[in-house]
Design a protein around this motif. Structure first.
Motif, PDB file in Angstrom:
ATOM      1  N   MET A  21      -5.117  14.960  -8.010  1.00 10.26           N
ATOM      2  CA  MET A  21      -4.219  13.855  -8.250  1.00 10.26           C
ATOM      3  C   MET A  21      -3.747  13.237  -6.933  1.00 10.26           C
ATOM      4  N   GLU A  22      -3.468  14.087  -5.935  1.00  7.28           N
ATOM      5  CA  GLU A  22      -3.040  13.572  -4.633  1.00  7.28           C
ATOM      6  C   GLU A  22      -4.139  12.755  -3.976  1.00  7.28           C
ATOM      7  N   PHE A  23      -5.378  13.172  -4.171  1.00  7.90           N
ATOM      8  CA  PHE A  23      -6.509  12.434  -3.610  1.00  7.90           C
ATOM      9  C   PHE A  23      -6.567  11.018  -4.182  1.00  7.90           C
ATOM     10  N   LEU A  24      -6.378  10.907  -5.485  1.00  8.11           N
ATOM     11  CA  LEU A  24      -6.416   9.602  -6.133  1.00  8.11           C
ATOM     12  C   LEU A  24      -5.286   8.710  -5.634  1.00  8.11           C
ATOM     13  N   LEU A  25      -4.099   9.252  -5.500  1.00  4.84           N
ATOM     14  CA  LEU A  25      -2.967   8.487  -4.984  1.00  4.84           C
ATOM     15  C   LEU A  25      -3.224   8.058  -3.533  1.00  4.84           C
ATOM     16  N   GLY A  26      -3.755   8.954  -2.728  1.00  5.20           N
ATOM     17  CA  GLY A  26      -4.096   8.622  -1.344  1.00  5.20           C
ATOM     18  C   GLY A  26      -5.159   7.546  -1.265  1.00  5.20           C
ATOM     19  N   LEU A  27      -6.128   7.590  -2.153  1.00  2.70           N
ATOM     20  CA  LEU A  27      -7.183   6.586  -2.186  1.00  2.70           C
ATOM     21  C   LEU A  27      -6.625   5.212  -2.565  1.00  2.70           C
ATOM     22  N   VAL A  28      -5.714   5.190  -3.511  1.00  2.58           N
ATOM     23  CA  VAL A  28      -5.089   3.924  -3.921  1.00  2.58           C
ATOM     24  C   VAL A  28      -4.297   3.329  -2.760  1.00  2.58           C
ATOM     25  N   VAL A  29      -3.519   4.159  -2.073  1.00  2.00           N
ATOM     26  CA  VAL A  29      -2.746   3.689  -0.915  1.00  2.00           C
ATOM     27  C   VAL A  29      -3.689   3.166   0.164  1.00  2.00           C
ATOM     28  N   PHE A  30      -4.768   3.868   0.423  1.00  3.43           N
ATOM     29  CA  PHE A  30      -5.735   3.442   1.431  1.00  3.43           C
ATOM     30  C   PHE A  30      -6.345   2.085   1.086  1.00  3.43           C
ATOM     31  N   VAL A  31      -6.766   1.917  -0.156  1.00  6.89           N
ATOM     32  CA  VAL A  31      -7.382   0.656  -0.582  1.00  6.89           C
ATOM     33  C   VAL A  31      -6.379  -0.490  -0.479  1.00  6.89           C
ATOM     34  N   LEU A  32      -5.140  -0.269  -0.905  1.00  7.27           N
ATOM     35  CA  LEU A  32      -4.117  -1.309  -0.813  1.00  7.27           C
ATOM     36  C   LEU A  32      -3.812  -1.664   0.640  1.00  7.27           C
ATOM     37  N   ASP A  33      -3.787  -0.674   1.516  1.00  4.81           N
ATOM     38  CA  ASP A  33      -3.536  -0.938   2.934  1.00  4.81           C
ATOM     39  C   ASP A  33      -4.680  -1.737   3.562  1.00  4.81           C
ATOM     40  N   VAL A  34      -5.904  -1.398   3.238  1.00  3.31           N
ATOM     41  CA  VAL A  34      -7.047  -2.151   3.758  1.00  3.31           C
ATOM     42  C   VAL A  34      -6.985  -3.589   3.253  1.00  3.31           C
ATOM     43  N   TRP A  35      -6.666  -3.774   1.981  1.00 10.30           N
ATOM     44  CA  TRP A  35      -6.531  -5.116   1.404  1.00 10.30           C
ATOM     45  C   TRP A  35      -5.448  -5.910   2.130  1.00 10.30           C
ATOM     46  N   ALA A  36      -4.305  -5.268   2.405  1.00  9.89           N
ATOM     47  CA  ALA A  36      -3.211  -5.940   3.106  1.00  9.89           C
ATOM     48  C   ALA A  36      -3.633  -6.322   4.524  1.00  9.89           C
ATOM     49  N   ILE A  37      -4.310  -5.437   5.218  1.00  8.70           N
ATOM     50  CA  ILE A  37      -4.743  -5.712   6.589  1.00  8.70           C
ATOM     51  C   ILE A  37      -5.732  -6.875   6.616  1.00  8.70           C
ATOM     52  N   ILE A  38      -6.628  -6.928   5.662  1.00  7.15           N
ATOM     53  CA  ILE A  38      -7.575  -8.042   5.594  1.00  7.15           C
ATOM     54  C   ILE A  38      -6.824  -9.356   5.414  1.00  7.15           C
ATOM     55  N   HIS A  39      -5.812  -9.357   4.579  1.00  4.13           N
ATOM     56  CA  HIS A  39      -5.043 -10.575   4.355  1.00  4.13           C
ATOM     57  C   HIS A  39      -4.175 -10.943   5.556  1.00  4.13           C
ATOM     58  N   VAL A  40      -3.676  -9.953   6.263  1.00  4.57           N
ATOM     59  CA  VAL A  40      -2.909 -10.233   7.485  1.00  4.57           C
ATOM     60  C   VAL A  40      -3.822 -10.897   8.514  1.00  4.57           C
ATOM     61  N   ILE A  41      -5.007 -10.352   8.704  1.00  2.74           N
ATOM     62  CA  ILE A  41      -5.937 -10.904   9.689  1.00  2.74           C
ATOM     63  C   ILE A  41      -6.349 -12.323   9.316  1.00  2.74           C
ATOM     64  N   GLY A  42      -6.465 -12.620   8.040  1.00  5.39           N
ATOM     65  CA  GLY A  42      -6.856 -13.948   7.590  1.00  5.39           C
ATOM     66  C   GLY A  42      -5.715 -14.940   7.503  1.00  5.39           C
ATOM     67  N   SER A  43      -4.511 -14.521   7.836  1.00  7.06           N
ATOM     68  CA  SER A  43      -3.357 -15.414   7.732  1.00  7.06           C
ATOM     69  C   SER A  43      -3.300 -16.372   8.918  1.00  7.06           C
ATOM     70  N   ARG A  44      -2.402 -17.328   8.829  1.00  5.92           N
ATOM     71  CA  ARG A  44      -2.224 -18.315   9.897  1.00  5.92           C
ATOM     72  C   ARG A  44      -1.212 -17.856  10.938  1.00  5.92           C
TER      73      ARG A  44
END
Length: 61
Positions: free
Chosen positions: A1-24
């Motif tokens: 269960m901890e692995f799944l939660l960690g994976l979700v956090v990782f995916v959300l963080d990568v998504w956020a970083i991609i959007h930060v880099i693409g921002s103005r």
């Protein structure tokens, strides 16, 4: 269960970083947002979600 939660956090963080880099935002702002997200993955993501830079028009497809 901890692995799944960690994976979700990782995916959300990568998504956020991609959007930060693409921002103005300035380069300094981008670096600070990415550092915040990397140093505090859950809290940094939530802060970015509420107050972070918005997407560009080209990413809104």
């Amino acid at each position: 269960m901890e692995f799944l939660l960690g994976l979700v956090v990782f995916v959300l963080d990568v998504w956020a970083i991609i959007h930060v880099i693409g921002s103005r935002s300035s380069t300094l702002a981008k670096v600070l947002w990415v550092l915040l997200i990397l140093i505090m993955p859950v809290v940094g993501f939530l802060i970015w979600l509420v107050a972070g830079p918005r997407r560009t028009a080209s990413m809104a497809t």
